[in-house]
Design an enzyme around this catalytic site. Structure first.
Site, PDB file in Angstrom:
ATOM      1  N   GLY A   1       2.925  -1.219   4.154  1.00  0.00           N
ATOM      2  CA  GLY A   1       2.929   0.195   3.798  1.00  0.00           C
ATOM      3  C   GLY A   1       4.347   0.656   3.509  1.00  0.00           C
ATOM      4  O   GLY A   1       4.879   0.460   2.416  1.00  0.00           O
ATOM      5  N   GLY A   2       4.972   1.265   4.515  1.00  0.00           N
ATOM      6  CA  GLY A   2       6.290   1.893   4.362  1.00  0.00           C
ATOM      7  C   GLY A   2       7.313   1.040   3.623  1.00  0.00           C
ATOM      8  O   GLY A   2       7.998   1.528   2.711  1.00  0.00           O
TER       9      GLY A   2
ATOM     10  N   GLU B   1      -6.785   4.456   7.834  1.00  0.00           N
ATOM     11  CA  GLU B   1      -6.634   5.893   7.572  1.00  0.00           C
ATOM     12  C   GLU B   1      -7.899   6.462   6.925  1.00  0.00           C
ATOM     13  O   GLU B   1      -8.226   7.629   7.115  1.00  0.00           O
ATOM     14  CB  GLU B   1      -5.383   6.134   6.702  1.00  0.00           C
ATOM     15  CG  GLU B   1      -4.112   5.899   7.523  1.00  0.00           C
ATOM     16  CD  GLU B   1      -2.912   5.427   6.733  1.00  0.00           C
ATOM     17  OE1 GLU B   1      -2.913   5.536   5.494  1.00  0.00           O
ATOM     18  OE2 GLU B   1      -1.957   4.917   7.368  1.00  0.00           O
TER      19      GLU B   1
ATOM     20  N   SER C   1       3.518  -2.358  10.068  1.00  0.00           N
ATOM     21  CA  SER C   1       4.973  -2.262  10.222  1.00  0.00           C
ATOM     22  C   SER C   1       5.718  -3.550   9.873  1.00  0.00           C
ATOM     23  O   SER C   1       6.732  -3.865  10.494  1.00  0.00           O
ATOM     24  CB  SER C   1       5.332  -1.812  11.642  1.00  0.00           C
ATOM     25  OG  SER C   1       4.810  -0.521  11.909  1.00  0.00           O
TER      26      SER C   1
ATOM     27  N   HIS D   1      -9.424   0.885   4.923  1.00  0.00           N
ATOM     28  CA  HIS D   1      -8.120   1.079   5.564  1.00  0.00           C
ATOM     29  C   HIS D   1      -8.308   2.008   6.761  1.00  0.00           C
ATOM     30  O   HIS D   1      -9.134   2.930   6.709  1.00  0.00           O
ATOM     31  CB  HIS D   1      -7.130   1.681   4.558  1.00  0.00           C
ATOM     32  CG  HIS D   1      -5.725   1.685   5.083  1.00  0.00           C
ATOM     33  ND1 HIS D   1      -5.280   2.647   5.959  1.00  0.00           N
ATOM     34  CD2 HIS D   1      -4.692   0.834   4.897  1.00  0.00           C
ATOM     35  CE1 HIS D   1      -4.008   2.392   6.276  1.00  0.00           C
ATOM     36  NE2 HIS D   1      -3.635   1.290   5.654  1.00  0.00           N
TER      37      HIS D   1
ATOM     38  N   ASN E   1       0.861  -1.190   0.000  1.00  0.00           N
ATOM     39  CA  ASN E   1       0.000   0.000   0.000  1.00  0.00           C
ATOM     40  C   ASN E   1       0.893   1.234   0.000  1.00  0.00           C
ATOM     41  O   ASN E   1       1.562   1.517   0.991  1.00  0.00           O
ATOM     42  CB  ASN E   1      -0.893  -0.016   1.248  1.00  0.00           C
ATOM     43  CG  ASN E   1      -1.647   1.292   1.430  1.00  0.00           C
ATOM     44  OD1 ASN E   1      -1.810   2.057   0.478  1.00  0.00           O
ATOM     45  ND2 ASN E   1      -2.107   1.546   2.649  1.00  0.00           N
ATOM     46  N   TRP E   2       0.892   1.945  -1.126  1.00  0.00           N
ATOM     47  CA  TRP E   2       1.789   3.112  -1.232  1.00  0.00           C
ATOM     48  C   TRP E   2       1.214   4.362  -0.577  1.00  0.00           C
ATOM     49  O   TRP E   2       1.862   5.392  -0.527  1.00  0.00           O
ATOM     50  CB  TRP E   2       2.075   3.407  -2.712  1.00  0.00           C
ATOM     51  CG  TRP E   2       3.012   2.419  -3.336  1.00  0.00           C
ATOM     52  CD1 TRP E   2       3.651   1.369  -2.715  1.00  0.00           C
ATOM     53  CD2 TRP E   2       3.433   2.379  -4.703  1.00  0.00           C
ATOM     54  NE1 TRP E   2       4.435   0.691  -3.617  1.00  0.00           N
ATOM     55  CE2 TRP E   2       4.322   1.296  -4.844  1.00  0.00           C
ATOM     56  CE3 TRP E   2       3.142   3.162  -5.825  1.00  0.00           C
ATOM     57  CZ2 TRP E   2       4.920   0.976  -6.063  1.00  0.00           C
ATOM     58  CZ3 TRP E   2       3.744   2.847  -7.035  1.00  0.00           C
ATOM     59  CH2 TRP E   2       4.621   1.759  -7.148  1.00  0.00           C
ATOM     60  N   LYS E   3      -0.023   4.310  -0.120  1.00  0.00           N
ATOM     61  CA  LYS E   3      -0.683   5.491   0.469  1.00  0.00           C
ATOM     62  C   LYS E   3      -0.545   6.683  -0.490  1.00  0.00           C
ATOM     63  O   LYS E   3      -0.544   6.486  -1.687  1.00  0.00           O
ATOM     64  CB  LYS E   3      -0.096   5.798   1.849  1.00  0.00           C
ATOM     65  CG  LYS E   3       0.015   4.551   2.732  1.00  0.00           C
ATOM     66  CD  LYS E   3       0.350   4.887   4.141  1.00  0.00           C
ATOM     67  CE  LYS E   3       0.688   3.617   4.898  1.00  0.00           C
ATOM     68  NZ  LYS E   3       0.145   3.603   6.227  1.00  0.00           N
TER      69      LYS E   3
ATOM     70  N   GLU F   1      -5.333  -5.297  10.386  1.00  0.00           N
ATOM     71  CA  GLU F   1      -4.307  -4.271  10.583  1.00  0.00           C
ATOM     72  C   GLU F   1      -4.575  -3.525  11.887  1.00  0.00           C
ATOM     73  O   GLU F   1      -5.351  -2.553  11.896  1.00  0.00           O
ATOM     74  CB  GLU F   1      -4.339  -3.277   9.421  1.00  0.00           C
ATOM     75  CG  GLU F   1      -4.013  -3.880   8.075  1.00  0.00           C
ATOM     76  CD  GLU F   1      -3.414  -2.846   7.140  1.00  0.00           C
ATOM     77  OE1 GLU F   1      -2.304  -3.058   6.669  1.00  0.00           O
ATOM     78  OE2 GLU F   1      -4.050  -1.800   6.913  1.00  0.00           O
TER      79      GLU F   1
ATOM     80  N   GLY G   1       2.483   1.997  10.627  1.00  0.00           N
ATOM     81  CA  GLY G   1       3.409   3.120  10.493  1.00  0.00           C
ATOM     82  C   GLY G   1       4.113   3.494  11.780  1.00  0.00           C
ATOM     83  O   GLY G   1       4.706   4.572  11.868  1.00  0.00           O
TER      84      GLY G   1
HETATM   85  C1  PEP Z   1      -0.625   0.040   5.764  1.00  0.00           C
HETATM   86  O1  PEP Z   1      -0.638   1.194   5.375  1.00  0.00           O
HETATM   87  O2  PEP Z   1      -1.565  -0.717   5.445  1.00  0.00           O
HETATM   88  C2  PEP Z   1       0.468  -0.421   6.600  1.00  0.00           C
HETATM   89  C3  PEP Z   1       0.392  -1.616   7.125  1.00  0.00           C
HETATM   90  O3  PEP Z   1       1.507   0.455   6.782  1.00  0.00           O
HETATM   91  P1  PEP Z   1       2.927   0.137   7.477  1.00  0.00           P
HETATM   92  O4  PEP Z   1       3.440  -1.165   6.878  1.00  0.00           O
HETATM   93  O5  PEP Z   1       3.796   1.297   7.108  1.00  0.00           O
HETATM   94  O6  PEP Z   1       2.703  -0.001   8.927  1.00  0.00           O
END
Ligand code: PEP
Length: 253
Positions: free
Chosen positions: A234-235, A97, A213, A95, A9-11, A167, A173
């Site tokens: 994500g990251g 966010e 994460s 998600h 997930n590039w957000k 999640e 994050g």
């Molecule tokens: C996400 O945005 O779905 C996520 C899991 O981010 P991160 O891996 O950065 O925690």
């Protein structure tokens, strides 16, 4: 047999030049198809077409959100049909966010799940509890409510299209990852809940991903949990340097 899914997930990151660099790097890291897994990338809407054109066919491409409406006077919205028309085949729904910053509730997400399936997209339905909810001992209750309110009323054939992503909000994050024991326990609970809603066959076939994460260091032990069918990253998905080891962990799991 559920294949492991490694999803990124590039957000709200990456301009066109960055996307082209990522695509070029992907081709360098992976000259052949990584065996036995599915890979899915969720760029911002603006990157859907480029990613679809630039990546090998075996990589699935998805959007991060979809309108709950089919079409019409909804300025600023993007429909499921438009997402499919860009060549994408999937969409993230719910998600944390989106739930947190855009006030998306379970009833709205239910409509989005249904419309995504109607539009030919695989919905990745995200659920997760906050830190306060976990500390209060409410994690399972919160997840049960998100699952039920989001999915109840879907037909069996709609439910069969869904990928779930657990999640925990406190792990996204933050660099904090849930322990593999906690993740396995929650995934098992989620599978039981799905069985209660749609029957054992749908539950046994439904992929349940973990997100929060995840890194190349934590992916192997998470992916080896029996009820963890993949990871949503994500990251660490923003660069192949950190994403490729997670893909390789999926191949080896
Ligand atoms: C996400 O945005 O779905 C996520 C899991 O981010 P991160 O891996 O950065 O925690």
């Amino acid at each position: 047999m559920r294949k492991k899914i490694i999803a990124g997930n590039w957000k709200m990151n990456k301009l066109e030049a960055d996307i082209q660099t990522w695509i070029a790097d992907f081709h360098q890291y992976f000259t052949g198809e990584p065996k036995g897994i599915r890979i899915a990338i969720f760029p911002p809407f603006t990157g859907l077409g480029s990613l679809r054109k630039g990546l090998p066919h075996y990589v699935e491409v998805g959007a991060q959100n979809v309108s709950e409406h089919l079409e019409g006077a909804y300025t600023g919205e993007i429909s499921a049909t438009m997402i499919a028309d860009s060549g994408a085949n999937a969409v993230l729904i719910g998600h944390s966010e989106r739930r947190q910053y855009h006030h998306e509730n379970n009833l709205l997400l239910h409509r989005k799940l249904s419309i995504a399936v109607q539009g030919g997209l695989t919905p990745y339905y995200c659920v997760g509890e906050s830190q306060a909810e976990r500390q209060a001992g409410d994690a399972e209750h919160v997840i049960r409510t998100q699952l039920r309110e989001g999915m109840i009323g879907l037909s069996l054939s709609e439910a069969e299209q869904i990928v779930l992503a657990y999640e925990p909000v406190w792990a996204i994050g933050t660099g904090l990852t849930a322990s593999k024991e906690d993740v396995q326990k929650m995934h098992h609970f989620i599978r039981q809940e799905v069985a209660g809603l749609f029957g054992i066959n749908v539950a046994e076939n439904m992929p349940i991903l973990y997100g929060g994460s995840v890194t190349g260091a934590t992916a192997p032990e998470l992916l080896n949990c029996p009820d963890v069918d993949g990871v949503l990253v994500g990251g660490a998905s923003l660069k192949l340097e950190t994403f490729a080891p997670i893909i390789n962990a999926g191949v080896e799991a």
